[in-house]
Design a protein around this motif. Structure first.
Motif, PDB file in Angstrom:
ATOM      1  N   TYR A  44       0.816  -1.219   0.000  1.00 20.20           N
ATOM      2  CA  TYR A  44       0.000   0.000   0.000  1.00 20.20           C
ATOM      3  C   TYR A  44       0.852   1.274   0.000  1.00 20.20           C
ATOM      4  CZ  TYR A  44       0.610  -0.805   5.070  1.00 20.20           C
ATOM      5  OH  TYR A  44       1.134  -1.062   6.321  1.00 20.20           O
ATOM      6  N   ASP A  45       2.185   1.144   0.173  1.00 24.56           N
ATOM      7  CA  ASP A  45       3.090   2.294   0.085  1.00 24.56           C
ATOM      8  C   ASP A  45       3.507   2.605  -1.349  1.00 24.56           C
ATOM      9  OD1 ASP A  45       3.218   2.592   2.901  1.00 24.56           O
ATOM     10  OD2 ASP A  45       4.779   1.035   3.027  1.00 24.56           O
ATOM     11  N   LEU A  46       3.115   1.747  -2.305  1.00 23.77           N
ATOM     12  CA  LEU A  46       3.575   1.931  -3.691  1.00 23.77           C
ATOM     13  C   LEU A  46       3.346   3.340  -4.238  1.00 23.77           C
ATOM     14  CD1 LEU A  46       4.782   0.647  -6.293  1.00 23.77           C
ATOM     15  CD2 LEU A  46       2.426   0.048  -6.936  1.00 23.77           C
ATOM     16  N   PRO A  47       2.197   4.007  -3.977  1.00 27.29           N
ATOM     17  CA  PRO A  47       1.996   5.345  -4.545  1.00 27.29           C
ATOM     18  C   PRO A  47       3.114   6.335  -4.196  1.00 27.29           C
ATOM     19  CG  PRO A  47      -0.084   4.507  -3.697  1.00 27.29           C
ATOM     20  CD  PRO A  47       0.974   3.528  -3.290  1.00 27.29           C
ATOM     21  N   GLU A  48       3.800   6.144  -3.066  1.00 27.12           N
ATOM     22  CA  GLU A  48       4.893   7.047  -2.695  1.00 27.12           C
ATOM     23  C   GLU A  48       6.032   7.018  -3.713  1.00 27.12           C
ATOM     24  OE1 GLU A  48       6.394   6.606   1.290  1.00 27.12           O
ATOM     25  OE2 GLU A  48       4.406   6.020   2.050  1.00 27.12           O
ATOM     26  N   TYR A  49       6.136   5.929  -4.462  1.00 30.28           N
ATOM     27  CA  TYR A  49       7.236   5.777  -5.414  1.00 30.28           C
ATOM     28  C   TYR A  49       6.831   6.129  -6.845  1.00 30.28           C
ATOM     29  CZ  TYR A  49       9.532   3.496  -1.536  1.00 30.28           C
ATOM     30  OH  TYR A  49      10.104   3.248  -0.310  1.00 30.28           O
ATOM     31  N   LEU A  50       5.575   6.504  -7.031  1.00 26.99           N
ATOM     32  CA  LEU A  50       5.092   6.897  -8.354  1.00 26.99           C
ATOM     33  C   LEU A  50       4.955   8.416  -8.410  1.00 26.99           C
ATOM     34  CD1 LEU A  50       2.352   4.145  -8.772  1.00 26.99           C
ATOM     35  CD2 LEU A  50       4.731   4.075  -9.564  1.00 26.99           C
ATOM     36  N   HIS A  51       5.182   8.987  -9.593  1.00 31.62           N
ATOM     37  CA  HIS A  51       5.192  10.443  -9.739  1.00 31.62           C
ATOM     38  C   HIS A  51       4.129  10.887 -10.738  1.00 31.62           C
ATOM     39  CE1 HIS A  51       8.922   9.690  -7.781  1.00 31.62           C
ATOM     40  NE2 HIS A  51       9.583   9.342  -8.868  1.00 31.62           N
ATOM     41  N   GLU A  52       3.671  12.090 -10.566  1.00 29.58           N
ATOM     42  CA  GLU A  52       2.781  12.697 -11.561  1.00 29.58           C
ATOM     43  C   GLU A  52       3.463  12.649 -12.930  1.00 29.58           C
ATOM     44  OE1 GLU A  52       0.371  16.885 -12.389  1.00 29.58           O
ATOM     45  OE2 GLU A  52       1.603  16.660 -10.586  1.00 29.58           O
ATOM     46  N   GLY A  53       2.714  12.221 -13.935  1.00 27.90           N
ATOM     47  CA  GLY A  53       3.282  12.108 -15.279  1.00 27.90           C
ATOM     48  C   GLY A  53       3.747  10.708 -15.626  1.00 27.90           C
ATOM     49  N   ASP A  54       3.821   9.807 -14.617  1.00 25.64           N
ATOM     50  CA  ASP A  54       4.119   8.390 -14.897  1.00 25.64           C
ATOM     51  C   ASP A  54       2.875   7.717 -15.457  1.00 25.64           C
ATOM     52  OD1 ASP A  54       6.647   8.707 -13.821  1.00 25.64           O
ATOM     53  OD2 ASP A  54       6.179   7.706 -11.920  1.00 25.64           O
ATOM     54  N   CYS A  55       3.046   6.555 -16.037  1.00 24.98           N
ATOM     55  CA  CYS A  55       1.874   5.727 -16.356  1.00 24.98           C
ATOM     56  C   CYS A  55       2.113   4.307 -15.864  1.00 24.98           C
ATOM     57  CB  CYS A  55       1.514   5.762 -17.839  1.00 24.98           C
ATOM     58  SG  CYS A  55       2.549   4.796 -18.922  1.00 24.98           S
ATOM     59  N   LEU A  56       1.046   3.710 -15.377  1.00 24.16           N
ATOM     60  CA  LEU A  56       1.063   2.357 -14.822  1.00 24.16           C
ATOM     61  C   LEU A  56       0.340   1.457 -15.819  1.00 24.16           C
ATOM     62  CD1 LEU A  56       1.840   0.969 -12.012  1.00 24.16           C
ATOM     63  CD2 LEU A  56      -0.595   1.164 -11.471  1.00 24.16           C
ATOM     64  N   VAL A  57       1.003   0.385 -16.258  1.00 24.90           N
ATOM     65  CA  VAL A  57       0.435  -0.486 -17.289  1.00 24.90           C
ATOM     66  C   VAL A  57       0.097  -1.846 -16.678  1.00 24.90           C
ATOM     67  CG1 VAL A  57       0.736  -1.479 -19.585  1.00 24.90           C
ATOM     68  CG2 VAL A  57       1.845   0.699 -19.020  1.00 24.90           C
ATOM     69  N   LEU A  58      -1.195  -2.187 -16.686  1.00 24.48           N
ATOM     70  CA  LEU A  58      -1.722  -3.418 -16.094  1.00 24.48           C
ATOM     71  C   LEU A  58      -2.061  -4.423 -17.194  1.00 24.48           C
ATOM     72  CD1 LEU A  58      -4.416  -1.635 -13.866  1.00 24.48           C
ATOM     73  CD2 LEU A  58      -2.066  -2.180 -13.180  1.00 24.48           C
ATOM     74  N   ASN A  59      -1.941  -5.704 -16.875  1.00 26.68           N
ATOM     75  CA  ASN A  59      -2.416  -6.759 -17.781  1.00 26.68           C
ATOM     76  C   ASN A  59      -3.810  -7.189 -17.329  1.00 26.68           C
ATOM     77  OD1 ASN A  59      -2.852  -8.970 -19.409  1.00 26.68           O
ATOM     78  ND2 ASN A  59      -1.202 -10.215 -18.584  1.00 26.68           N
TER      79      ASN A  59
END
Length: 340
Positions: A44-59
């Motif tokens: 649940y801490d993952l959002p701390e490592y993501l930045h505005e302007g990134d994209c997350l790609v799910l399968n």
């Protein structure tokens, strides 16, 4: 490179047999691929490592309940695992016991709601089977089929949805894209709130995922082929992200392989679909993927080779040794890594 270059010692008790009660409460080992620095967090801490302007790609592939338990018309039990849809009710399957499912054998599932005829023995000993049923095959399968859990999971799964991601949509996988099992709808909402775009690809996972590397020289290993799709919207989001200097964060090795299979040299994408047998191991130059959410993989597997290509073999093996020392849970229902 040698297969043995990717060996690590894993105590059997660290292989997770069941999912934890709350998806996003699994542990998260965070690895900086430049420095090798390791942090111990929770998923649940993952959002701390993501930045505005990134994209997350799910399968968004969904697992077929592809394990069928039935009987031969002549008597005796039989098990089929559906591997590949050959159209018009024909499937390539694993069968047990193989010696009892010769061509011409008639099989019965449920109360006769689903029947099948073994047509031929395919390459590798798999069977080509013709199914007979009324109505819609996938609806029959939903009623009669069980989840085809990986061979290292010995316990029965109590809730079949725990072997599906919360965003699974396109039915067709023989195994779950397990890095996505940690996400909840609430966690995805938090990620979007940070200004991270979330998009999907589809790669239908084959059981070849679990096929061991038998060749000593890994370059001699032949990958299985899997069908994948990159939608128009995903191609647009990934392309914009690359052009604007954001990071493309793949969730799972399946998303990673899909993106790298179709990316242009500058990392941008066009909508596409087709088969991929891309084999990513150290020395590979990533075109599209900048960071990866992944689970812990089997020793000497193509998947540990892929993550070693992204972060470096020594850094990955050190992270795995650390995970063993810290008693992380391994494989499909285990804990996660974030490589950035």
């Amino acid at each position: 490179m040698k297969k043995t270059d990717f060996y690590f010692d894993l105590p059997e008790e660290l292989i997770a047999q069941t999912p934890i009660p709350e998806r996003d409460h699994s542990r998260l080992l965070v690895l900086d691929r430049d420095t090798g620095r390791i942090e111990h967090r929770y998923f649940y801490d993952l959002p701390e490592y993501l930045h505005e302007g990134d994209c997350l790609v799910l399968n968004d592939s969904r697992v077929l309940p592809a394990r069928l338990l039935g009987r031969r018309s002549s008597g005796g039990g039989v098990e089929l695992v559906l591997l590949r849809d050959l159209d018009e009710g024909k499937w390539e399957c694993l069968s047990r016991p193989g010696r009892k499912t010769k061509p011409g054998t008639e099989l019965i599932f449920g109360e006769g709601e689903l029947k099948a005829t073994v047509l031929e023995v395919a390459e590798g000993g798999n069977r080509i089977v013709q199914f007979h049923y009324e109505g819609i095959f996938l609806e029959v399968l939903e009623r009669l089929g069980k989840m085809p859990l990986p061979p290292y999971i010995k316990e029965e799964l109590q809730d079949a949805e725990r072997y599906q991601t919360v965003y699974s949509r396109e039915l067709g996988s023989a195994a779950a894209p397990t890095a996505g099992l940690h996400f909840t709808e609430e966690l995805l909402a938090r990620i979007r709130e940070k200004g991270v775009k979330v998009c999907t690809v589809t790669l239908h996972v084959g059981l070849g995922t679990f096929r061991p590397v038998k060749e000593d020289e890994i370059e001699d290993h032949e990958m299985h082929s899997e069908f994948c799709i990159i939608p128009e919207e995903t191609a647009r989001i990934v392309t914009e992200t690359k052009k604007n200097g954001g990071r493309v964060v793949a969730v799972g090795t399946t998303s990673c392989r899909t993106l790298e299979s179709f990316a242009l040299e500058d990392g941008t994408l066009k909508a596409a679909s087709g088969w991929t047998n891309i084999f990513i191991y150290p020395g590979y130059r990533f075109k599209c993927v900048d960071a990866l959410v992944t689970n812990f993989h089997l020793p000497e597997s193509t998947l540990i080779m892929l993550v070693s290509a992204l972060a470096g073999r020594e850094k990955i093996l050190n992270a795995y040794r650390t995970a063993v020392e810290e008693r992380y849970r391994f494989f499909s229902f285990g804990d996660a890594m974030f490589i950035h």
